[in-house]
Design a protein around this motif. Structure first.
Motif, PDB file in Angstrom:
ATOM      1  N   LEU A  18      36.306 -15.417 -24.369  1.00  0.00           N
ATOM      2  CA  LEU A  18      36.172 -16.672 -23.637  1.00  0.00           C
ATOM      3  C   LEU A  18      37.166 -17.708 -24.154  1.00  0.00           C
ATOM      4  O   LEU A  18      37.825 -18.383 -23.362  1.00  0.00           O
ATOM      5  CB  LEU A  18      34.748 -17.220 -23.718  1.00  0.00           C
ATOM      6  CG  LEU A  18      34.533 -18.527 -22.952  1.00  0.00           C
ATOM      7  CD1 LEU A  18      34.714 -18.325 -21.446  1.00  0.00           C
ATOM      8  CD2 LEU A  18      33.178 -19.117 -23.257  1.00  0.00           C
ATOM      9  N   LEU A  22      40.104 -19.386 -21.883  1.00  0.00           N
ATOM     10  CA  LEU A  22      40.177 -20.841 -21.715  1.00  0.00           C
ATOM     11  C   LEU A  22      41.343 -21.462 -22.481  1.00  0.00           C
ATOM     12  O   LEU A  22      41.510 -22.676 -22.464  1.00  0.00           O
ATOM     13  CB  LEU A  22      38.855 -21.484 -22.162  1.00  0.00           C
ATOM     14  CG  LEU A  22      37.645 -21.153 -21.296  1.00  0.00           C
ATOM     15  CD1 LEU A  22      36.374 -21.716 -21.927  1.00  0.00           C
ATOM     16  CD2 LEU A  22      37.826 -21.676 -19.879  1.00  0.00           C
ATOM     17  N   LEU A  70      29.006 -19.590 -26.266  1.00  0.00           N
ATOM     18  CA  LEU A  70      29.575 -19.354 -24.934  1.00  0.00           C
ATOM     19  C   LEU A  70      29.200 -20.476 -23.976  1.00  0.00           C
ATOM     20  O   LEU A  70      30.032 -20.951 -23.206  1.00  0.00           O
ATOM     21  CB  LEU A  70      29.103 -18.003 -24.387  1.00  0.00           C
ATOM     22  CG  LEU A  70      29.606 -16.777 -25.129  1.00  0.00           C
ATOM     23  CD1 LEU A  70      28.848 -15.536 -24.668  1.00  0.00           C
ATOM     24  CD2 LEU A  70      31.092 -16.590 -24.951  1.00  0.00           C
ATOM     25  N   SER A  74      31.922 -22.913 -22.182  1.00  0.00           N
ATOM     26  CA  SER A  74      32.083 -22.665 -20.745  1.00  0.00           C
ATOM     27  C   SER A  74      31.608 -23.825 -19.875  1.00  0.00           C
ATOM     28  O   SER A  74      31.891 -23.859 -18.677  1.00  0.00           O
ATOM     29  CB  SER A  74      31.354 -21.381 -20.340  1.00  0.00           C
ATOM     30  OG  SER A  74      29.961 -21.523 -20.533  1.00  0.00           O
ATOM     31  N   GLU A  75      30.906 -24.789 -20.471  1.00  0.00           N
ATOM     32  CA  GLU A  75      30.428 -25.948 -19.710  1.00  0.00           C
ATOM     33  C   GLU A  75      31.600 -26.626 -19.000  1.00  0.00           C
ATOM     34  O   GLU A  75      32.671 -26.814 -19.574  1.00  0.00           O
ATOM     35  CB  GLU A  75      29.731 -26.931 -20.658  1.00  0.00           C
ATOM     36  CG  GLU A  75      28.945 -28.005 -19.952  1.00  0.00           C
ATOM     37  CD  GLU A  75      27.701 -27.488 -19.264  1.00  0.00           C
ATOM     38  OE1 GLU A  75      27.387 -28.013 -18.182  1.00  0.00           O
ATOM     39  OE2 GLU A  75      27.033 -26.581 -19.780  1.00  0.00           O
ATOM     40  N   THR A  77      33.506 -25.449 -16.702  1.00  0.00           N
ATOM     41  CA  THR A  77      34.604 -24.545 -16.363  1.00  0.00           C
ATOM     42  C   THR A  77      34.121 -23.611 -15.256  1.00  0.00           C
ATOM     43  O   THR A  77      32.921 -23.576 -14.937  1.00  0.00           O
ATOM     44  CB  THR A  77      35.050 -23.683 -17.566  1.00  0.00           C
ATOM     45  OG1 THR A  77      34.063 -22.673 -17.823  1.00  0.00           O
ATOM     46  CG2 THR A  77      35.302 -24.525 -18.810  1.00  0.00           C
ATOM     47  N   PHE A  79      33.696 -20.603 -15.554  1.00  0.00           N
ATOM     48  CA  PHE A  79      32.891 -19.537 -16.149  1.00  0.00           C
ATOM     49  C   PHE A  79      31.400 -19.848 -16.145  1.00  0.00           C
ATOM     50  O   PHE A  79      30.585 -18.960 -16.396  1.00  0.00           O
ATOM     51  CB  PHE A  79      33.350 -19.251 -17.581  1.00  0.00           C
ATOM     52  CG  PHE A  79      34.705 -18.623 -17.634  1.00  0.00           C
ATOM     53  CD1 PHE A  79      34.875 -17.271 -17.383  1.00  0.00           C
ATOM     54  CD2 PHE A  79      35.824 -19.387 -17.901  1.00  0.00           C
ATOM     55  CE1 PHE A  79      36.128 -16.690 -17.415  1.00  0.00           C
ATOM     56  CE2 PHE A  79      37.079 -18.816 -17.939  1.00  0.00           C
ATOM     57  CZ  PHE A  79      37.234 -17.465 -17.696  1.00  0.00           C
ATOM     58  N   LEU A  80      31.026 -21.099 -15.869  1.00  0.00           N
ATOM     59  CA  LEU A  80      29.607 -21.476 -15.838  1.00  0.00           C
ATOM     60  C   LEU A  80      29.328 -22.263 -14.564  1.00  0.00           C
ATOM     61  O   LEU A  80      29.651 -23.453 -14.472  1.00  0.00           O
ATOM     62  CB  LEU A  80      29.243 -22.308 -17.077  1.00  0.00           C
ATOM     63  CG  LEU A  80      27.759 -22.540 -17.298  1.00  0.00           C
ATOM     64  CD1 LEU A  80      27.025 -21.213 -17.507  1.00  0.00           C
ATOM     65  CD2 LEU A  80      27.544 -23.429 -18.504  1.00  0.00           C
ATOM     66  N   LYS A  87      23.899 -19.846 -12.781  1.00  0.00           N
ATOM     67  CA  LYS A  87      24.034 -20.149 -14.212  1.00  0.00           C
ATOM     68  C   LYS A  87      23.117 -19.223 -15.020  1.00  0.00           C
ATOM     69  O   LYS A  87      23.521 -18.691 -16.059  1.00  0.00           O
ATOM     70  CB  LYS A  87      23.686 -21.607 -14.490  1.00  0.00           C
ATOM     71  CG  LYS A  87      23.941 -22.019 -15.938  1.00  0.00           C
ATOM     72  CD  LYS A  87      23.537 -23.449 -16.204  1.00  0.00           C
ATOM     73  CE  LYS A  87      24.504 -24.411 -15.566  1.00  0.00           C
ATOM     74  NZ  LYS A  87      24.295 -25.816 -15.993  1.00  0.00           N
ATOM     75  N   VAL A  90      24.658 -15.920 -15.372  1.00  0.00           N
ATOM     76  CA  VAL A  90      25.699 -15.939 -16.407  1.00  0.00           C
ATOM     77  C   VAL A  90      25.058 -15.765 -17.778  1.00  0.00           C
ATOM     78  O   VAL A  90      25.560 -15.031 -18.626  1.00  0.00           O
ATOM     79  CB  VAL A  90      26.544 -17.229 -16.337  1.00  0.00           C
ATOM     80  CG1 VAL A  90      27.397 -17.382 -17.580  1.00  0.00           C
ATOM     81  CG2 VAL A  90      27.406 -17.235 -15.094  1.00  0.00           C
TER      82      VAL A  90
END
Length: 93
Positions: A18, A22, A70, A74-75, A77, A79-80, A87, A90
């Protein structure tokens, strides 16, 4: 930022991946749990659960447990997701 982990661990690898996705710069510090490196007084003073992965943020705060790490990175982004069901899916990672 420092990340403590072992790339043979799936949970550590998830964090490493991750951060890479990022483009978050970090120093990876290999930790050998079999040699007791997570049970030292110094490690436990930062990470009382004695587990990896673990993160030392640039401001001196500490995070442990892969899902917490994570979630933190990921907040806000792609990815979340914002949708609560997506969510939760995820968080099944």
């Amino acid at each position: 930022m420092k990340v403590y982990g072992d790339l043979q661990s799936g949970n550590c690898l998830k964090v490493k991946m991750l951060l890479s996705f990022l483009n978050i710069k970090h120093e990876w510090i290999h930790v050998n749990i079999l040699d007791g490196e997570t049970k030292t007084a110094e490690f436990l003073s930062k990470y009382p659960n004695g587990k990896i992965p673990a993160v030392e943020l640039d401001d001196g705060r500490y995070l442990c447990e892969s899902n917490a790490i994570l979630g933190y990175f990921s907040e806000n982004t792609a990815f979340l997701p914002k949708d609560t069901y997506l969510k939760a899916k995820v968080y099944e990672w």
